[in-house]
Motif scaffolding. Structure first.
Motif: not given
Length: 230
Positions: A145, A169-171, A173, A177-180, A189, A191
């Motif tokens: 982040d 998109r970054i996630a 797993d 947490d997820e970010w764009v 995406s 992951t």
């Protein structure tokens, strides 16, 4: 992640690196593969420079000149640790203080920044010595982040990189947490677990090689090739 948790991680990492510095010996001459051109001695000298610089900023509350490492960087690093940790623990988070993050600029910002400065360099130290320290998942997610919300816009603002045009998109797993990254609808995406993402955005691992990629894989490679963090 709150400041108490960040301080706990910072303390753990600093003390671990202090133990390596105190052990000394030939390990200090080893190359740091994740920081090309540096030896362990130079890595510890860099940390002393950063620690000293941050302490001067916390005292003055304004931007200060960056000090230069002296002839004994390892000894300086070891000797400076008590004062550095004392200064970090003494921070009143809401007090105005210069930093290179977004407004409003507060002293507590430095707790997060130093936690990640030392976390990523502890990984570098481990890479030099043949070990791979595990980064706590919550800390790693917070570090992703920080790169995406602080370093990426700063790099764009300073003209070091162009704004990303392919939204990803970054996630994580393991933490959820997820970010764009970018504007608009994601074209792909990425992951992986938070630690892999953390090391990837800091260019310590080839994220495209360890993550699951859905969608436009070429766009992911182009986007992740951008220097998001310095």
């Amino acid at each position: 992640m709150n400041n108490d948790a960040l301080m706990a991680h910072l303390h753990e990492d600093v003390i671990a690196m202090q133990a390596t510095a105190l052990a000394g010996g030939p390990d200090l001459d080893r190359a740091v593969p994740t920081c090309p051109g540096w030896t362990v001695t130079e890595l510890l000298g860099h940390l002393w420079v950063i620690q000293t610089w941050v302490q001067s900023i916390l005292r003055a509350r304004e931007l200060q000149p960056t000090p230069q490492a002296g002839p004994s960087p390892v000894a300086d690093f070891i000797d400076g640790i008590p004062d550095f940790l004392t200064a970090m623990r003494a921070i009143t988070a809401d007090e105005p203080c210069w930093n290179f993050g977004p407004e409003p600029r507060r002293a507590g910002w430095w707790i997060r920044r130093q936690a990640h400065e030392h976390s990523i360099h502890r990984f570098d130290l481990g890479a030099a010595l043949g070990s791979t320290p595990t980064v706590d998942a919550a800390l790693a997610a917070d570090g992703v982040d920080e790169v995406l919300s602080v370093f990426y816009p700063r790099q764009v603002r300073l003209g070091r990189i162009e704004p990303i045009t392919e939204t990803i998109r970054i996630a994580a797993d393991d933490t959820g947490d997820e970010w764009v990254l970018g504007d608009g609808d994601p074209v792909a995406s990425v992951t992986a677990d938070a630690c892999a993402l953390y090391l990837g955005v800091w260019k310590r691992r080839d994220l495209a090689a360890v993550a699951r990629i859905d969608g436009d894989a070429a766009a992911v490679r182009r986007t992740l090739g951008v220097a998001l963090a310095p």
